[in-house]
Design a protein around this motif. Structure first.
Motif, PDB file in Angstrom:
ATOM      1  N   LEU A 172      14.474  74.906  38.423  1.00 53.68           N
ATOM      2  CA  LEU A 172      15.337  73.939  37.743  1.00 53.68           C
ATOM      3  C   LEU A 172      15.550  74.354  36.291  1.00 53.68           C
ATOM      4  CD1 LEU A 172      13.932  70.542  39.085  1.00 53.68           C
ATOM      5  CD2 LEU A 172      16.236  71.446  39.462  1.00 53.68           C
ATOM      6  N   PRO A 173      16.764  74.152  35.766  1.00 54.95           N
ATOM      7  CA  PRO A 173      17.040  74.548  34.381  1.00 54.95           C
ATOM      8  C   PRO A 173      16.468  73.537  33.379  1.00 54.95           C
ATOM      9  CG  PRO A 173      18.951  73.495  35.318  1.00 54.95           C
ATOM     10  CD  PRO A 173      17.959  73.584  36.433  1.00 54.95           C
ATOM     11  N   LYS A 174      16.324  73.963  32.155  1.00 53.23           N
ATOM     12  CA  LYS A 174      15.930  73.057  31.077  1.00 53.23           C
ATOM     13  C   LYS A 174      17.180  72.316  30.616  1.00 53.23           C
ATOM     14  CE  LYS A 174      13.720  72.877  26.521  1.00 53.23           C
ATOM     15  NZ  LYS A 174      12.834  71.780  26.920  1.00 53.23           N
ATOM     16  N   VAL A 175      17.071  70.999  30.532  1.00 53.25           N
ATOM     17  CA  VAL A 175      18.223  70.168  30.184  1.00 53.25           C
ATOM     18  C   VAL A 175      18.418  70.128  28.673  1.00 53.25           C
ATOM     19  CG1 VAL A 175      19.146  67.824  30.259  1.00 53.25           C
ATOM     20  CG2 VAL A 175      18.015  68.776  32.266  1.00 53.25           C
ATOM     21  N   THR A 176      19.658  70.314  28.251  1.00 55.16           N
ATOM     22  CA  THR A 176      19.997  70.243  26.822  1.00 55.16           C
ATOM     23  C   THR A 176      20.654  68.898  26.520  1.00 55.16           C
ATOM     24  OG1 THR A 176      22.227  71.141  27.131  1.00 55.16           O
ATOM     25  CG2 THR A 176      20.415  72.728  26.862  1.00 55.16           C
ATOM     26  N   GLU A 177      20.837  68.628  25.216  1.00 53.08           N
ATOM     27  CA  GLU A 177      21.508  67.389  24.829  1.00 53.08           C
ATOM     28  C   GLU A 177      22.945  67.369  25.343  1.00 53.08           C
ATOM     29  OE1 GLU A 177      20.538  64.522  23.547  1.00 53.08           O
ATOM     30  OE2 GLU A 177      18.490  65.303  23.718  1.00 53.08           O
ATOM     31  N   GLU A 178      23.605  68.524  25.314  1.00 52.51           N
ATOM     32  CA  GLU A 178      24.974  68.564  25.856  1.00 52.51           C
ATOM     33  C   GLU A 178      24.981  68.336  27.364  1.00 52.51           C
ATOM     34  OE1 GLU A 178      27.183  72.028  24.564  1.00 52.51           O
ATOM     35  OE2 GLU A 178      28.227  70.702  23.147  1.00 52.51           O
TER      36      GLU A 178
ATOM     37  N   SER B 116      21.173  66.609  36.808  1.00 51.30           N
ATOM     38  CA  SER B 116      22.171  67.215  35.927  1.00 51.30           C
ATOM     39  C   SER B 116      23.123  68.119  36.688  1.00 51.30           C
ATOM     40  CB  SER B 116      21.483  67.989  34.803  1.00 51.30           C
ATOM     41  OG  SER B 116      20.902  69.205  35.286  1.00 51.30           O
ATOM     42  N   ARG B 117      22.644  68.787  37.713  1.00 51.01           N
ATOM     43  CA  ARG B 117      23.487  69.698  38.506  1.00 51.01           C
ATOM     44  C   ARG B 117      23.896  69.079  39.837  1.00 51.01           C
ATOM     45  NH1 ARG B 117      21.786  71.556  33.607  1.00 51.01           N
ATOM     46  NH2 ARG B 117      22.171  73.789  33.338  1.00 51.01           N
TER      47      ARG B 117
ATOM     48  N   THR C  49      23.786  77.796  34.453  1.00 52.60           N
ATOM     49  CA  THR C  49      25.021  77.489  33.736  1.00 52.60           C
ATOM     50  C   THR C  49      24.941  76.071  33.181  1.00 52.60           C
ATOM     51  OG1 THR C  49      26.251  78.864  35.299  1.00 52.60           O
ATOM     52  CG2 THR C  49      27.531  77.381  33.892  1.00 52.60           C
ATOM     53  N   GLU C  50      25.117  75.912  31.897  1.00 56.36           N
ATOM     54  CA  GLU C  50      25.067  74.584  31.300  1.00 56.36           C
ATOM     55  C   GLU C  50      26.208  73.717  31.841  1.00 56.36           C
ATOM     56  OE1 GLU C  50      24.954  74.923  27.080  1.00 56.36           O
ATOM     57  OE2 GLU C  50      22.904  75.721  27.059  1.00 56.36           O
ATOM     58  N   VAL C  51      25.970  72.415  31.861  1.00 62.32           N
ATOM     59  CA  VAL C  51      26.937  71.508  32.475  1.00 62.32           C
ATOM     60  C   VAL C  51      28.291  71.585  31.780  1.00 62.32           C
ATOM     61  CG1 VAL C  51      27.414  69.113  33.104  1.00 62.32           C
ATOM     62  CG2 VAL C  51      25.071  69.988  33.216  1.00 62.32           C
TER      63      VAL C  51
END
Length: 1012
Positions: A759-765, A796-797, A111-113
């Motif tokens: 671990l998820p791939k981090v996006t700019e958002e 990030s998480r 789930t994106e932040v």
């Protein structure tokens, strides 16, 4: 119109309607004017984000958000932090929706932040609600507390007087290392002079190591990332074995006892309840959520269990806690303080006599047999023990090879027969065996099964006596036994640190044994165990090993955590033809728990030697350890007995107030973190990063002063191994530097992140919503691009929380197999250093005893001390939470709790100011509160209050300016120094310890209570 003005006007409209004045927004002249003063409560802080006019979710301008880690207590949960970027202040904290401890339905890491914030919003957010308890919510006060130490301080008066001057970091560093006449009191050796690796600290007694051990250090081991750095410096780089923690005066005895029920090794381990499927709970010395384990997690688990499964539970505790509520399946059994063992044995005797146990589980003597039966774990219940005193294997398991049946494995009687077979044969075992047999050498041997030995011990005392001792009826004990058997694998016996009597070790072992009898270890709905932390000491960077570091193998620390039989004292007595027992002072091989308080007892007695320096970081043993002698306090306060004291902390506390130098440190919201969680049982780690600028001063190099930088600078100036240019080895053969705070934290986090497979791939958002530019700026230059990407994903998480299946069939996924220990062969080979008697191979019931074997009653008779004392942890208070302003408002004081009838017999009444008196402790004064929710004959007082000499509760003078103590921080009474010391030990200083392990006692203490 803002929300506060709207609510104010809405309130006026409602009032007008009620009084018949009509729906007017005009205030009548006769009505009082409403104040516009918002200084007490203020406007609500800005939200993290919200939907704009077009229905798009937008981040609030000027607000930075981040997921981080809570360290308001040692349960350690996740946090959601909101920061005002303009003022660099923490606005508010909440729970992390990715973390099991905070959320009832944790979000997948995928789930994106930004989406995590949307998921928590609106009515749909109830499903994903991520909470933090009052302790966590109050941690916003940790950064800008008005009594926080942010500058380097040097004492200006007598040690402990509270008089200080500010000095530069560089001056403090020089004086601490080089020494000199620092206070006009005579020469003080600095650290350079103290570190003598080539000279024995106690000549002729090589087991105590070098004079480098005259540096004593205490620290917070619960902070894994930073604590690992501290212990690495002290032990491997400096070379002292005297590194003390809180464990031995917290719950180490019980944790060790519990672990012995699960493993043939000596370690610490505790269980928790599988809240997803549990149907019955027996809570010893606590109630759900009262102490230990995340309050967020337990509160939700308890509520769901009550509603979904009609959860039935029993709390065996001297005090009625709030979670034993009306209209539930909860029962409170008021046990006499210190008699939890008697109750447990009454339950066990009943279960064994009535055959109320899981026979199918107990009779599996090997992994092979367990697998054939569809079981996960197996037990040594049927393993046969040699019980002939003259036999070379006395108190050990009989070996199959001595009967021509195999090798060194144990021996059993095959179930339903009289045939001896190897425990590894795959056969089931007969459980109750006592017989005389002949081995292959023609020797007659008495063999008794483990479960038979336990039953014999349980039957040594009558049920009537058990009931008389513990204050709980036979009927109630039998009902608990029956319920445990009925619910079986969906039952769990759990405790906390509320039963630290002279037999805390035995108590923990009994918890484990009760779970073994019903087969609930690792079972769906039963007794489960965390996966442990994902450590960062090894991997991409070798942080665990130091080239040229000091080896402490075979070295015993000052509180003698080792085998007495390996000591010089023992050897010399034997050589002189003397009985080596008793030892001159306690030795405890079973619990190498780095007992900070016991080390300082040794220092006060100059036995085996005295410290020359103390460095303490995030530790407060003079407050937190029960039964610390006033002689210990005097020895620390006297510069002639302890020449140098350095404290490193955010706050002055009851221990570091005796420092010569106070080095400021980062707070919990100014540090990186990667820690275990207490309460979460999925594989994971909670992680965090600094969310605001550290408030500590900077050194001349422009670095914020903190523990790591201070120790690094000491290491560099003394040329200690493990620090400096190229000090850290990498897995690909490179060398990297350890010169700054960031050097360590970047590499530790990289090691942790490398182990997190999904671990998820981090996006700019993600970077925007998780504040990653701020968090990663100090780390990125020290990492490869791949390492930085993984650390960024971890932060990030706010950690790594594996979203995986919880169960494999009827058991917890990833658990076991384990051999449950009804009889512990290794423990049974140990001897008590005073009496020389063997340690018990199974749990055993004994009177509370001092070090020399005298009973407590023989020195502290009931006629003089008619009541029994029990302390406990307040639900929303930790030892250092007095520094959080909001905690002081929520929980300002504690009380002395006593049953109404008991108070009458003592001539006391509710509201009296009373003094609690013990045989040789420091009396404490508190306010009496009486009701029916206390065991008769008991008094209960919570720990964590009465900071009259720490955290700003006391006066201090800095640079001639007096800062008056804040009365609210000193609220209540501190109880630990009231606990009496053992009068049978040698030396002016003593402690009251568990007879078998040496962990501190604070439960079941004989006291009297009188009007103050």
């Amino acid at each position: 119109m803002d929300r506060r003005k709207f609510l104010t006007q809405a309130g006026l409209v409602s009032a007008a309607t009620i009084t018949g004045a009509g729906c007017s927004r005009v205030v009548a002249e006769s009505e009082p004017k409403k104040t516009q003063d918002i200084s007490r409560f203020g406007h609500p802080v800005a939200a993290e984000g919200g939907f704009d006019a077009q229905g798009k979710w937008q981040k609030t301008a000027g607000v930075r958000t981040a997921y981080s880690r809570c360290f308001s207590c040692y349960n350690i949960c996740g946090l959601r932090v909101r920061i005002d970027e303009k003022t660099d202040r923490v606005l508010k904290v909440g729970g992390n929706p990715y973390c099991e401890n905070n959320s009832g339905s944790p979000l997948p890491l995928s789930t994106e932040v930004k989406q995590s914030y949307i998921a928590m919003a609106g009515e749909a957010g109830l499903k994903n609600r991520a909470t933090t308890c009052a302790k966590g919510a109050s941690c916003v006060d940790s950064v800008d507390d008005e009594r926080r130490v942010t500058q380097v301080l040097k004492r200006a008066g007598k040690r402990g007087s509270g008089e200080w001057v500010t000095i530069s970091y560089e001056q403090a560093l020089k004086e601490i290392i080089e020494g000199g006449d620092l206070f006009g009191e005579g020469h003080v050796d600095g650290l350079r002079a103290i570190r003598q690796l080539d000279q024995e600290v106690k000549p002729g007694h090589s087991e105590f190591g070098s004079k480098a051990n005259q540096l004593f250090a205490t620290f917070c081991a619960e902070d894994y990332l930073r604590g690992s750095f501290y212990s690495r410096f002290m032990m491997q780089s400096w070379g002292t074995v005297n590194l003390g923690t809180k464990h031995a005066y917290c719950g180490a005895a019980q944790a060790t006892g519990f672990a012995l029920g699960l493993s043939p090794e000596f370690e610490e381990w505790l269980n928790d309840v599988d809240w997803e499927n549990v149907e019955y709970g027996l809570f010893m010395g606590t109630s759900p959520g009262s102490s230990g384990v995340s309050l967020n997690r337990v509160g939700r688990g308890l509520a769901n269990s009550r509603v979904d499964r009609g959860f039935k539970y029993v709390c065996v505790d001297p005090l009625l806690r709030t979670t034993v509520a009306a209209d539930t399946n909860a029962t409170w059994l008021p046990v006499k303080p210190g008699q939890d063992t008697s109750f447990s044995f009454g339950v066990i005797r009943t279960m064994l006599e009535e055959q109320w146990f899981n026979k199918a589980h107990l009779e599996n003597p090997s992994q092979k047999a367990a697998e054939a039966a569809g079981e996960l774990n197996y037990t040594n219940a049927g393993h046969l023990v040699v019980m002939d005193p003259k036999h070379p294997d006395y108190r050990k398991f009989a070996k199959a090879k001595d009967f021509g049946l195999g090798g060194d494995e144990a021996l059993i009687i095959k179930s339903g027969t009289q045939t001896l077979v190897s425990a590894e044969s795959g056969d089931k075992a007969e459980l109750f065996v006592s017989k005389r047999v002949t081995d292959s050498h023609g020797r007659k041997v008495t063999l008794i099964s483990s479960l038979y030995l336990l039953r014999t011990e349980a039957q040594r005392t009558s049920m009537e006596e058990y009931a008389n001792r513990c204050g709980i009826s036979i009927k109630e004990m039998r009902q608990v036994a029956k319920d445990l058997a009925h619910y079986g694998r969906k039952a769990c016996v759990a405790g906390s640190t509320g039963t630290n009597a002279a037999d805390g070790f035995v108590m923990g072992w009994l918890w484990a044994t009760l779970n073994t009898l019903v087969g609930s270890h690792d079972a769906k709905g039963g007794s489960i165990y965390g996966n442990g932390p994902i450590g960062g000491m090894e991997g991409l960077y070798d942080l665990a090993n130091i080239e040229g570091g000091v080896s402490l193998d075979g070295i015993v620390n000052a509180c003698r955590d080792g085998a007495y039989e390996a000591s010089t004292e023992y050897r010399l007595k034997v050589e002189q033809g003397k009985n080596p027992y008793p030892a001159s002072t306690p030795w405890h091989e079973l619990l190498p728990a780095m007992n900070a308080a016991e080390q300082w007892t040794s220092h006060a007695n100059n036995d085996p030697y005295q410290a020359k320096a103390l460095i303490t970081w995030r530790n407060n043993f003079l407050y937190s350890a029960a039964s610390v002698s006033q002689e210990v306090v005097a020895s620390i306060a006297d510069p002639k007995r302890l020449p140098l004291v350095v404290g490193i902390d955010c706050h002055m506390n009851e221990t570091n107030r005796y420092a010569d130098y106070l080095i400021p440190d980062r707070s919990m919201l100014e540090e990186y973190a990667a820690d275990r969680m207490w309460g979460s049982f999925k594989l994971g780690v909670v992680a965090g990063s600094p969310v605001v600028t550290p408030r500590t001063d900077k050194n001349e190099a422009g670095q914020h002063i903190c523990m790591e930088q201070f120790l690094i600078d000491i290491a560099l100036k003394l040329n200690l191994p493990g620090f400096g240019k190229g000090a850290l080895a990498t897995s690909d053969g490179r060398k990297v530097d350890l010169l700054t705070f960031e050097d360590w934290h970047a590499r530790y986090l990289a090691n942790v992140a490398a182990q997190c497979e999904y671990l998820p791939k981090v996006t700019e958002e993600d970077r925007l919503w998780a504040g990653l530019d701020y968090a990663m700026k100090p780390l990125t230059p020290r990492l490869t691009a791949d390492e930085a990407a993984k650390v960024e994903a971890l932060l990030s998480r706010g950690g790594y929380y594996l979203d995986d299946d919880r169960y494999e069939g009827d058991f917890i996924k990833g658990a076991g197999p384990k051999c449950m220990q009804i009889y512990h062969q290794e423990v049974a080979q140990l001897r008590h250093a005073y009496s020389g008697e063997f340690y018990p191979g199974t749990p055993t019931l004994q009177e509370h005893k001092f070090w020399n074997g005298d009973t407590w009653e023989s020195h502290w008779p009931q006629s003089e001390y008619p009541l029994l004392f029990s302390s406990y942890k307040a639900t929303v208070r930790s030892n250092f939470a007095a520094a959080f302003k909001r905690i002081g408002e929520i929980s300002p004081t504690n009380f002395v709790y006593m049953h109404t009838d008991t108070a009458k017999t003592q001539g006391l009444k509710d509201g009296d100011s009373v003094r609690i008196v013990t045989a040789n402790g420091k009396p404490c004064v508190g306010t009496l509160q009486t009701d029916m929710g206390v065991a008769k004959g008991a008094i209960c007082v919570s720990h964590g209050f009465g900071h009259s000499e720490g955290f700003g509760g006391d006066d201090r003078i800095i640079n001639g300016e007096k800062l008056a103590g804040i009365a609210s921080r000193a609220g209540g009474t501190a109880v630990n120094q009231m606990i009496p010391a053992d009068p049978t030990r040698n030396g002016a200083a003593s402690m009251l310890n568990d007879y078998w392990t040496g962990a501190n006692c604070r439960h079941g203490i004989p006291v009297r209570v009188e009007k103050a």
